[in-house]
Structure formats: structure tokens, C-alpha cells
Design a protein around this motif. Structure first.
Motif, PDB file in Angstrom:
ATOM      1  N   ILE A 181       0.882  -1.257  -0.203  1.00 15.54           N
ATOM      2  CA  ILE A 181       0.396   0.022  -0.196  1.00 15.54           C
ATOM      3  C   ILE A 181       1.274   1.298  -0.200  1.00 15.54           C
ATOM      4  N   VAL A 182       0.271   1.978  -0.603  1.00 12.36           N
ATOM      5  CA  VAL A 182       1.120   3.236  -1.382  1.00 12.36           C
ATOM      6  C   VAL A 182       1.516   4.814  -0.494  1.00 12.36           C
ATOM      7  N   TRP A 183       1.849   5.385   0.211  1.00 12.53           N
ATOM      8  CA  TRP A 183       0.831   7.107   0.605  1.00 12.53           C
ATOM      9  C   TRP A 183       1.991   7.419  -0.210  1.00 12.53           C
ATOM     10  N   SER A 184       1.336   8.384  -1.570  1.00 11.31           N
ATOM     11  CA  SER A 184       2.110   9.540  -1.962  1.00 11.31           C
ATOM     12  C   SER A 184       1.994  10.716  -1.730  1.00 11.31           C
ATOM     13  N   GLU A 185       3.396  11.717  -2.121  1.00 14.58           N
ATOM     14  CA  GLU A 185       3.057  12.722  -2.100  1.00 14.58           C
ATOM     15  C   GLU A 185       3.765  13.939  -2.917  1.00 14.58           C
ATOM     16  N   ILE A 186       3.662  15.229  -2.664  1.00 17.13           N
ATOM     17  CA  ILE A 186       3.769  16.220  -3.046  1.00 17.13           C
ATOM     18  C   ILE A 186       4.530  17.143  -2.547  1.00 17.13           C
ATOM     19  N   PRO A 187       5.306  17.940  -3.087  1.00 19.51           N
ATOM     20  CA  PRO A 187       6.518  18.844  -2.507  1.00 19.51           C
ATOM     21  C   PRO A 187       6.308  19.540  -1.662  1.00 19.51           C
ATOM     22  N   VAL A 188       5.569  19.572  -1.403  1.00 21.61           N
ATOM     23  CA  VAL A 188       5.062  20.868  -0.555  1.00 21.61           C
ATOM     24  C   VAL A 188       5.090  21.138   1.799  1.00 21.61           C
ATOM     25  N   TYR A 189       5.902  21.785   1.712  1.00 24.56           N
ATOM     26  CA  TYR A 189       6.520  21.292   3.630  1.00 24.56           C
ATOM     27  C   TYR A 189       7.211  22.209   3.408  1.00 24.56           C
ATOM     28  N   TRP A 190       7.736  22.666   5.299  1.00 29.05           N
ATOM     29  CA  TRP A 190       8.462  24.104   5.401  1.00 29.05           C
ATOM     30  C   TRP A 190       7.334  24.902   5.558  1.00 29.05           C
ATOM     31  N   ARG A 191       9.211  25.441   4.024  1.00 28.94           N
ATOM     32  CA  ARG A 191       8.828  27.471   3.988  1.00 28.94           C
ATOM     33  C   ARG A 191       7.877  27.505   2.876  1.00 28.94           C
ATOM     34  N   VAL A 192       7.030  27.044   2.206  1.00 27.86           N
ATOM     35  CA  VAL A 192       6.701  27.322   0.819  1.00 27.86           C
ATOM     36  C   VAL A 192       5.930  28.375   0.757  1.00 27.86           C
ATOM     37  N   ALA A 193       5.733  29.312   0.404  1.00 28.60           N
ATOM     38  CA  ALA A 193       5.287  30.837   0.098  1.00 28.60           C
ATOM     39  C   ALA A 193       3.422  30.544  -0.221  1.00 28.60           C
ATOM     40  N   PHE A 194       3.377  30.211   0.684  1.00 28.57           N
ATOM     41  CA  PHE A 194       1.420  29.938   1.173  1.00 28.57           C
ATOM     42  C   PHE A 194       0.874  31.264   1.128  1.00 28.57           C
ATOM     43  N   GLY A 195       1.168  32.642   0.939  1.00 26.06           N
ATOM     44  CA  GLY A 195       0.280  33.540   0.540  1.00 26.06           C
ATOM     45  C   GLY A 195       0.778  33.722  -0.965  1.00 26.06           C
ATOM     46  N   ARG A 196       1.173  33.074  -1.454  1.00 28.56           N
ATOM     47  CA  ARG A 196       1.106  33.434  -3.212  1.00 28.56           C
ATOM     48  C   ARG A 196       0.847  32.356  -4.150  1.00 28.56           C
ATOM     49  N   PRO A 197      -0.430  33.478  -4.754  1.00 25.48           N
ATOM     50  CA  PRO A 197      -1.093  32.580  -5.569  1.00 25.48           C
ATOM     51  C   PRO A 197      -0.560  32.177  -6.667  1.00 25.48           C
ATOM     52  N   SER A 229      -1.142  12.845  -0.301  1.00 26.50           N
ATOM     53  CA  SER A 229      -0.624  13.711   0.711  1.00 26.50           C
ATOM     54  C   SER A 229      -0.443  15.010   0.571  1.00 26.50           C
ATOM     55  N   VAL A 230      -1.259  15.797   0.770  1.00 26.59           N
ATOM     56  CA  VAL A 230      -0.922  17.134   0.418  1.00 26.59           C
ATOM     57  C   VAL A 230      -0.173  18.373   1.035  1.00 26.59           C
ATOM     58  N   GLY A 231       1.046  17.530   2.499  1.00 24.87           N
ATOM     59  CA  GLY A 231       1.221  18.383   2.729  1.00 24.87           C
ATOM     60  C   GLY A 231       2.230  17.650   4.501  1.00 24.87           C
ATOM     61  N   ASN A 232       3.705  18.545   4.639  1.00 24.23           N
ATOM     62  CA  ASN A 232       4.511  17.402   5.596  1.00 24.23           C
ATOM     63  C   ASN A 232       5.381  18.549   6.609  1.00 24.23           C
ATOM     64  N   GLU A 233       4.740  18.402   7.779  1.00 28.01           N
ATOM     65  CA  GLU A 233       5.513  19.800   8.299  1.00 28.01           C
ATOM     66  C   GLU A 233       5.073  20.488   7.780  1.00 28.01           C
ATOM     67  N   THR A 234       4.179  21.643   7.877  1.00 32.98           N
ATOM     68  CA  THR A 234       3.872  23.126   7.956  1.00 32.98           C
ATOM     69  C   THR A 234       3.130  23.663   9.369  1.00 32.98           C
ATOM     70  N   PRO A 235       3.636  24.170   9.484  1.00 34.64           N
ATOM     71  CA  PRO A 235       3.262  25.670   9.893  1.00 34.64           C
ATOM     72  C   PRO A 235       1.676  26.291  10.066  1.00 34.64           C
ATOM     73  N   VAL A 236       1.096  26.522  11.573  1.00 32.95           N
ATOM     74  CA  VAL A 236      -0.001  26.869  10.938  1.00 32.95           C
ATOM     75  C   VAL A 236      -0.274  27.815  10.583  1.00 32.95           C
ATOM     76  N   GLY A 237      -1.538  28.390   9.742  1.00 29.72           N
ATOM     77  CA  GLY A 237      -1.832  30.012  10.125  1.00 29.72           C
ATOM     78  C   GLY A 237      -2.370  29.412   8.781  1.00 29.72           C
ATOM     79  N   ALA A 238      -3.279  31.298   8.416  1.00 24.32           N
ATOM     80  CA  ALA A 238      -4.289  31.062   7.385  1.00 24.32           C
ATOM     81  C   ALA A 238      -4.488  31.173   6.086  1.00 24.32           C
ATOM     82  N   ASP A 239      -3.061  31.672   5.843  1.00 25.63           N
ATOM     83  CA  ASP A 239      -2.833  30.654   4.115  1.00 25.63           C
ATOM     84  C   ASP A 239      -1.845  29.678   4.481  1.00 25.63           C
ATOM     85  N   ARG A 240      -1.863  28.890   4.994  1.00 27.56           N
ATOM     86  CA  ARG A 240      -1.492  27.389   4.857  1.00 27.56           C
ATOM     87  C   ARG A 240      -3.004  26.788   4.466  1.00 27.56           C
TER      88      ARG A 240
END
Length: 610
Positions: free
Chosen positions: A376-392, A419-430
Motif C-alpha cells: 500500500i502506498v502513500w504518495s505526496e507532493i513536495p509541499v513542506y516547511w517554508r512554502v510561500a503559502f500566501g502566493r497565488p 498527501s498534500v503536505g508535510n510539517e507545515t506551520p499552522v496559519g491562515a494562508d497555509r
């Protein structure tokens, strides 16, 4: 659904044009363009622009359709500062790390070029299909630019029908590994970039109207459903035939080429599972096109805090894996044999049934091997840590990557979790960013589960630490996951780890998506359990697994990580030397003491029938 696809599948190279999916592009009949390619490093991007930003002159265009030596012999005053035909040769797919010792930490632009023969036929269409290029690729055929793609781990294709000529042809690719704070992933990372053409390149020939997308799956109500899209002048109103598991399903395509059909699954259908990874030969036909694949059928769902496979609870006995082959000098050449060598350590060595393919979409060789081997596989994209969450624009890029990943692998029965993210800090943009991605998953694939590796906070209760998961994103997920490193990145005594409690507010399954400690294979310190020793890592696993055994709602785990992997940020001169040492095996496959600890834990769970 159609509106979402139109949004997500817009080619980054040609605004307004739909990018081809070319589903099963890794196994369609094609001309293989892997093998020897000329390469040339371009650290100042001389082949992209001149000193003042203007188009580079003829003597600097590495993609030019020109015989440099012949031109210089014919015109003695001609000045060329490149000659791709005389540049060094590398065997692709491969990262440029292994091209030359000077390329070990190179981060920038490299040009690749090779010649190939073609005999284009009237009424046929031709696509150059790239398994992946790290990170951005600009593609030229016979000196003409055909498009560009951003994102290092998903496939892309460009139609080159009108650019091919009978006989000799030339393809040039400028691959730029450099990322920024606005890219996905960002610059801050904990694994090797591996710039270059790291997956196969193929020239695919199809009829004028062909099957661009085909998704065949088992619905949760017991039907086999097939849907997809035709592309070409006869795409509207065409008959589509799907042969699967003894069934013949027929559909008529709509005006936009889309089609869909379903029927009750035959009672004799064998469902895919880790214990019985049954795959069926599937054929999709439309007009002159005939697409084949090997597909398994199963259902995956949640019930309260349980994960259900084919309607029955299952505990995911897994581990995380990077896309890096075994060996002292890996180059991310993930062949089917390399994939099976890694996954065999999970399946037979650890008694596992689950693998987290981190932190990006892995090669098709990995997902197909998981299908065949029963993982069984968990597949993810590289959204983690310091992504520019507020940038469209960054969100748009992440959505495109997610769509490319899902559309590539929806026919792989092994994949259960997107999976849509890894270790991302909570915040409105994120929160808005990841919720949008979770929504996209549900619209593109309603047969699988959505997850993300979340952060926790720590509090004290009755004199003991408690890990609390109260991330607002949890409401958008089917399965919750957390990474825990108490005892490695904290000063907790290992003996105190089993007393750590867990509180999760949502009534949903929980996976420990990471846990681990470094150990250098062969370094022993049984007396003091010093960090980096095999004994420390083994004891860390014993105590952390004892903690995990006390979490009543735990549905699975994927410790970090199967194999030591390259990471330039890890620079301890004795224990790391550019490697993250959290692997249960070394980079060459030597098993550490902790390997047997986890294998024993999983063996007990397996014996219990979970």
C-alpha cells in the motif's frame, strides 16, 4: 470536474492549451531515448540570454540546429562558444551528480542533447514524454522551442508532430535545478536535489485521435467504472471499448472527448491486497488507438478511527522511502530492478504492507513495483516547511503538480493515500492553501483517502508529556498523520518515551508518518548508548514502539526511513558526511540493529492478522 481539469492541466509552456496526460506513458509503444546524451553546464545561463537580457546570439544557443564544427570550417570568422556534439557524454536517466566530480554540488542549468532517427507518418501524432526533470525543463526539437515544465517529479509531454523530419533529428533540453522561496519545493530541504533528467525520455506515436486519459477503478458500491478523454479531430462521438476482468464496456464520447461507463463488477473479481496483489490486463480501444495496462481493483475507506481495505480493518505496517537506489554512489536511476530491491526490504525484510514514498512523487517504476508486490502506498507532493503559502502562483504550481501526480497514478491499486503536505506551520494562508489541495484531491479522485503529515504541540498532564494534535487542517483530511522524534530531537530519556501520551480531537485514523534516530552502520557503543550508535537507534525504536503500542486509535506507521540517503545539510565529519543516517539499512544495504526491532514488531502485528 471538467472545469477543474481544464484549470489544472493548462500547459505551463503554452498558455491556454491543454497539456496531454498520455496516461500509461511509461509503457506505451515508443522509441526509447534513454542512453547516451551530450551535456554542457551553463552556470551563468549563457544559453538563455545575453549580457543585457537579450536573446542569446547564434554562437551561444546550445539548442541551435547547427553543426558547429562544419560552420566554423565553412566560415572561419564564425564564433561559437559551444559545441554540443563534442561535449561530454552521460548515460541518462541520471542526475548530473554522477556526470563528473565537479558536478557534485552543482545547482543551476545544464544542457542535454542527443540525435535520433524518425520516420514520421501522415495521420499520426508524436509526443516527447519525459518521466521527470529536476527542476525546470525547456525543450527544443531541431532548434525550435516546444515548451517548458516546472516541477521535478511529475511527467510532462509536448507534441512534436510538425517538428519531426524524416531521418536525423535533434532534441535539446535545458534543465535548471535552481529553486527559490516561491517554488515547490522551496530551497530549504533535507535531501539531495539530484538535478538532471532523472527519468526516462520517450518518443510516443499515436493515431490522430487517441486515448489521452483512461481511469479504471472499483467503486465503493461494487461497480467497475471507466472514464477518460479522447484527443484529436474525431474525439467527439467516438465509440470507446474497455475490456477488463471478462467484461466488455462500451461508451460514446461527448463533444469534448470525455467518456464514462460502468457496470457491476463480476462476482469472480479478485480484489487486490498486500496478501494477494492481483492485477488484470485492461484494454481501452477507440478508433485506431489501443491502450493497455495492468490494473488491480480494491476499495479503501475509513470508519471512525479505522482504515478499511476491501471493507476490512487493516494496520499499515510501513516505512518511509526516498527515491534513491541502493549503492555507495546513487544517482536516482530508479529502474524496475532498483525499485524492487528497495521494496523487497519492506515487504519481506520488515514484514511490511505499506510504504510512504516521500517527499515527492516517485518514479513509475516504484508505484508499478508496489502494485505487483503488494505494498500500500502513500504518495505526496513536495509541499513542506517554508512554502510561500500566501502566493497565488505557488498555489497554482502545487495544484498542477498534484493533478499531474494523480492523473499519472490513478490506475495504481497500491496507492491508497494522497498527501498534500508535510510539517507545515499552522496559519491562515497555509490552512487555505492545503485545504484547496485537499479539495482538488477529492474532485480528481474520490476513491482514495486524503492525508498530510501534521505538526503537534506538547503539554504536560499528570506529570507526563502529552502530544496534542489540534491542527485545523484535520477537518479537511480523511487520515491524520504526525511526525514524532521525541528522544532524538528532544532531550527525553529513551526510557521515558513509553509514558508519552497522545490526544487527537478528530474521530479519524492516525498514522505515525515519521519517527526515527540516526545511526552510522558499524558504529557501536552498547555501554553508553551514544547517539549515532546502532545500539541507541535500536533502543530508540524499542521505546518509541512501546509508546505507539499504547495509542488505541493508531492505524499505521511509516518510520523514517528505510535507507540512509544523501543530504548535503548533514555534515558531521564522522557520522554523517553528507548522509542522513536515519535509515534502518545503510546506503549499500547493510542492516542495522534497529531493522530487526521494527521487523519483530511488525511480525507480531502480522501474526495477529492485522
Amino acid at each position: 470536474m471538467k472545469a477543474l481539469l481544464a484549470l489544472l492541466l493548462v500547459s505551463l509552456a503554452t498558455p491556454g492549451s491543454a497539456a496531454p496526460v498520455l496516461v500509461a506513458g511509461d509503457i506505451r509503444p515508443a522509441q526509447d531515448l534513454t542512453g547516451p546524451w551530450h551535456w554542457s553546464a551553463d552556470p551563468y545561463r549563457d544559453g538563455v540570454a545575453g549580457f543585457h537580457g537579450e536573446e542569446p546570439g547564434l554562437g551561444h544557443r546550445r539548442y541551435a540546429d547547427v553543426d558547429v564544427e562544419a560552420e566554423m570550417a565553412k566560415h572561419p570568422n564564425a564564433l561559437f562558444e559551444f559545441d554540443m556534439a563534442r561535449s561530454p557524454i552521460a548515460t541518462l536517466p541520471s542526475s548530473w551528480i554522477n556526470h563528473d566530480p565537479t558536478m557534485r554540488h552543482y545547482d543551476g542549468l545544464v544542457w542535454y542533447q542527443r540525435g535520433f532517427e524518425a520516420q514520421p507518418r501522415a495521420g499520426r501524432r508524436y509526443f516527447l514524454r519525459f518521466g521527470a526533470a529536476e527542476y525546470r525543463a525547456d525543450v527544443f526539437v531541431n532548434g525550435k522551442r516546444v515548451g517548458s515544465h516546472e516541477g521535478g517529479f511529475t511527467p510532462f509531454a509536448f507534441e512534436v508532430t510538425g517538428l519531426l523530419r524524416a531521418g536525423a533529428n535533434q532534441v535539446t533540453v535545458g534543465v535548471d535545478s535552481q529553486r527559490s522561496d516561491a517554488t515547490v519545493p522551496p530551497t530549504v530541504t533535507d535531501w539531495e536535489t539530484y538535478g538532471g533528467l532523472t527519468r526516462p525520455v520517450r518518443l510516443i506515436e499515436v493515431p490522430a485521435t487517441y486515448v489521452d486519459d483512461a481511469w479504471i477503478r472499483l467503486t465503493r458500491d461494487g461497480h467497475i467504472r471507466a472514464s477518460g478523454r479522447l484527443d484529436g479531430p474525431a474525439a467527439a462521438g467516438a465509440e470507446v471499448r474497455v475490456r477488463v476482468a471478462g467484461l466488455l464496456l462500451t461508451a460514446r464520447s461527448a463533444a469534448d472527448g470525455s467518456w464514462s461507463v460502468e457496470a457491476a463488477a463480476p462476482r469472480t473479481l479478485k480484489r487486490w491486497s498486500p496478501d494477494s496483489p492481483t492485477l488484470y490486463d485492461v484494454i481501452v480501444e477507440a478508433g485506431e488507438d489501443r491502450l493497455t495496462d495492468r490494473i488491480g481493483f480494491r476499495t479503501i475507506a475509513v470508519r471512525g478511527r479505522q482504515i478499511l481495505l476491501n471493507g476490512k480493518p487493516i494496520f499499515l505496517r510501513g516505512i518511509s522511502v526516498h527515491e534513491e537506489e541502493l549503492g555507495a554512489d546513487p544517482t536516482r536511476a530508479m529502474t524496475p530492478a532498483a525499485a524492487r530491491a528497495l521494496l523487497a526490504e519492506v515487504k519481506t525484510g520488515l514484514h511490511g504492507n505499506f510504504v510512504r514514498l516521500a517527499h515527492y512523487p516517485h518514479a513509475e517504476a516504484m508505484t508499478r513495483a508496489a502494485d505487483e508486490m503488494g505494498l500500500i502506498v502513500w504518495s505526496e507532493i513536495p509541499v513542506y516547511w517554508r512554502v510561500a503559502f500566501g502566493r497565488p502562483e505557488t498555489l497554482a504550481l502545487a495544484r498542477t503538480m498534484l493533478a499531474e501526480n494523480i492523473l499519472r497514478d490513478r490506475n495504481r491499486a497500491a496507492i491508497a493515500l494522497w498527501s498534500v503536505g508535510n510539517e507545515t506551520p499552522v496559519g491562515a494562508d497555509r490552512n487555505a492553501f492545503l485545504a484547496a489541495l485537499a479539495g482538488d484531491v477529492r474532485k480528481l479522485d474520490d476513491t482514495r483517502l486524503v492525508t498530510a503529515a501534521l505538526l503537534t504541540r506538547r503539554e504536560q498532564r499528570d506529570g507526563h508529556p502529552v502530544m496534542v494534535l489540534d491542527d485545523p487542517l484535520a477537518a479537511s483530511l480523511d487520515v491524520l498523520a504526525v511526525n514524532t522524534y521525541n528522544g532524538w530531537y528532544t532531550d527525553d530519556r529513551l526510557a521515558d518515551l513509553p509514558a508519552i501520551g497522545w490526544r487527537v480531537n478528530e474521530d479519524k485514523p492516525l498514522i505515525l508518518s515519521e519517527l526515527g534516530a540516526d545511526a552510522k552502520a558499524g558504529f557501536h557503543d552498547p555501554a553508553t548508548l551514544r547517539k549515532y550508535s546502532e545500539e541507541f537507534q535500536a533502543e530508540y525504536y524499542r521505546q518509541t514502539l512501546a509508546m505507539a503500542a499504547k495509542i488505541p486509535f493508531l492505524a499505521g506507521m511509516s518510520p523514517w526511513i528505510l535507507k540512509d540517503f544523501r543530504s548535503p545539510r548533514r555534515q558531521h565529519p564522522v557520522f554523517q558526511q553528507g548522509w542522513n543516517r536515519k535509515g534502518l539499512i545503510s546506503e549499500t544495504g547493510q542492516r542495522k540493529l534497529a531493522f530487526d526491532v521494527l521487523a519483530g514488531f511488525y511480525r507480531e502485528i502480522e501474526a495477529e492478522g492485522r
